[in-house]
Write a protein that holds these residues in place. Sequence first.
Motif, PDB file in Angstrom:
ATOM      1  N   ILE A 218     134.399 -27.853  27.337  1.00 47.75           N
ATOM      2  CA  ILE A 218     134.212 -28.413  25.989  1.00 47.75           C
ATOM      3  C   ILE A 218     135.481 -28.261  25.151  1.00 47.75           C
ATOM      4  O   ILE A 218     135.448 -28.416  23.938  1.00 47.75           O
ATOM      5  CB  ILE A 218     133.003 -27.767  25.273  1.00 47.75           C
ATOM      6  N   CYS A 219     136.582 -27.934  25.828  1.00 44.25           N
ATOM      7  CA  CYS A 219     137.874 -27.796  25.160  1.00 44.25           C
ATOM      8  C   CYS A 219     138.917 -28.649  25.865  1.00 44.25           C
ATOM      9  O   CYS A 219     138.817 -28.912  27.065  1.00 44.25           O
ATOM     10  CB  CYS A 219     138.337 -26.337  25.166  1.00 44.25           C
ATOM     11  N   PRO A 307     139.191 -26.950  20.787  1.00 43.48           N
ATOM     12  CA  PRO A 307     137.944 -27.697  21.026  1.00 43.48           C
ATOM     13  C   PRO A 307     138.219 -29.180  21.229  1.00 43.48           C
ATOM     14  O   PRO A 307     139.191 -29.726  20.699  1.00 43.48           O
ATOM     15  CB  PRO A 307     137.141 -27.462  19.740  1.00 43.48           C
ATOM     16  N   GLN A 312     133.370 -29.081  16.548  1.00 40.89           N
ATOM     17  CA  GLN A 312     132.999 -27.930  17.388  1.00 40.89           C
ATOM     18  C   GLN A 312     133.681 -26.637  16.938  1.00 40.89           C
ATOM     19  O   GLN A 312     133.285 -25.551  17.359  1.00 40.89           O
ATOM     20  CB  GLN A 312     133.391 -28.197  18.848  1.00 40.89           C
ATOM     21  N   TYR A 315     131.568 -23.892  15.145  1.00 47.60           N
ATOM     22  CA  TYR A 315     130.581 -23.357  16.075  1.00 47.60           C
ATOM     23  C   TYR A 315     131.235 -22.369  17.031  1.00 47.60           C
ATOM     24  O   TYR A 315     130.710 -21.274  17.260  1.00 47.60           O
ATOM     25  CB  TYR A 315     129.913 -24.482  16.859  1.00 47.60           C
ATOM     26  N   ASN A 353     125.942 -25.222  24.703  1.00 52.85           N
ATOM     27  CA  ASN A 353     126.588 -26.391  24.108  1.00 52.85           C
ATOM     28  C   ASN A 353     125.509 -27.249  23.450  1.00 52.85           C
ATOM     29  O   ASN A 353     124.820 -28.023  24.112  1.00 52.85           O
ATOM     30  CB  ASN A 353     127.321 -27.182  25.189  1.00 52.85           C
ATOM     31  N   ILE A 356     125.257 -33.015  19.971  1.00 54.45           N
ATOM     32  CA  ILE A 356     126.304 -33.422  19.026  1.00 54.45           C
ATOM     33  C   ILE A 356     125.776 -33.479  17.603  1.00 54.45           C
ATOM     34  O   ILE A 356     126.430 -33.026  16.660  1.00 54.45           O
ATOM     35  CB  ILE A 356     126.896 -34.793  19.447  1.00 54.45           C
ATOM     36  N   MET A 359     125.443 -29.975  16.165  1.00 57.37           N
ATOM     37  CA  MET A 359     126.751 -29.392  15.953  1.00 57.37           C
ATOM     38  C   MET A 359     127.416 -29.995  14.714  1.00 57.37           C
ATOM     39  O   MET A 359     128.032 -29.296  13.913  1.00 57.37           O
ATOM     40  CB  MET A 359     127.623 -29.614  17.186  1.00 57.37           C
ATOM     41  N   ASP A 363     128.438 -28.109  11.234  1.00 58.72           N
ATOM     42  CA  ASP A 363     129.790 -28.216  10.695  1.00 58.72           C
ATOM     43  C   ASP A 363     129.762 -28.658   9.233  1.00 58.72           C
ATOM     44  O   ASP A 363     130.485 -28.102   8.395  1.00 58.72           O
ATOM     45  CB  ASP A 363     130.600 -29.205  11.535  1.00 58.72           C
TER      46      ASP A 363
END
Length: 401
Positions: A218-219, A307, A312, A315, A353, A356, A359, A363
């Motif tokens: 995820i990065c 990220p 992300q 988080y 994870n 979306i 997340m 954010d």
Amino acid sequence: MRFPYAGRFGDFIEIILGGTPKTSNSNYWGGDIPWASVVDFTDNKRLYITEKTITKEGLRNSNTKLLKQGDIILSARGTVGKLVVCGLSMAFNQSCYALRTKDNCLINQDFLYYYVKHIVTELQQKAVGGVFDTIIKSTLDGISLFVPEVSKQRKIASILSAYDDLIENNLRRIKLLEEAAQMIYQEWFVKFKFPGYEKTKFVNGLPEGWKINKLQDICTKVTDGTHDTPKEVRYGFPLITGKNIKNGFIDFSDCYNISEKDHLEVMRRSKPEYGDIIYSNIGTLGSTYLVMDDKEYSIKNVALIKPEQKFQSLYLYMYFTNKQNMLQLEAIASGTSQKFLSLKVLRNLEIVNPSINIMKEFDCLISPVFLYRMSIYNQINKLKQARDILLPKLMSGEIEV
């Protein structure tokens, strides 16, 4: 300004030596007595909580002393010149001296704190030693001391204390903001009580649409800074290590600069950008910074996590600063005298994870909190600058009180 009181430091100040109970004896550790070392020193003037505590048995069977509230602790070995005031009774280690005004009442204890801050550069210049810089007791004892009458001492201490009180209040505000953010993280991503969870289907213990992924998946990059030690220069770009990450921010005051050539070489490997996470994975694990500034600096011996998406970032920052996760990461760290988490371990960390949408919602909710947190931190830096400009002027009498 007149200085009616002059003499050697030791004429006015009691210098108390610290000590460490045997670390191999578990009966000496984990008690009710705070035990201070330089790792506990923060931006706060006063110290209330220490990383380690000792028992009464440990106190009796070692060279450490029990200090009183208001006593000053000065770091004297390795990191020289850090200062803190005891917020409560505590013991301390042998890398520090405790300072207490003698009973002649010629020196105000609060003024003493600022006087020592004023002569820190002199203390550092008088430090000796090969591997570790050290201020020996006889050197400290013999330093010349010139101070005004007690009434002026109190006025000077009062002016400077007003700045430190504001700094401490702002640090408390930052801590409250961080605790509030962690509570939301805990509710949403540990207890799974996120908005709409009541109507969400769970599959294999996870909300539908959520996955367990490796951090590297995820990065865009999980790397680290340079392992070299570029030559220090007077003017250049700051080189940041784990010790410069304090309370979730980068403290640029005690890092050194490197040349543009060395800086560009480090940047090719690891360039911190807005939304990245800098994580101390060697030595003191867990010091974490979310990049929210536009400063340009290099990093050394810390991990850099980029990220895939900016939403992300918060988080992942909350993941690495969550106390439960920090304990788990420390448990899997390698090394004995110096703990470390390799890049391989970090890249293969399995973390939840979320979807979306969740997340992004997190954010949107937390971003204003962290922007406010950063603005408070900028206020703190301005207060420090103002205090540090006033300090020598007040001590020299350039500003009359």
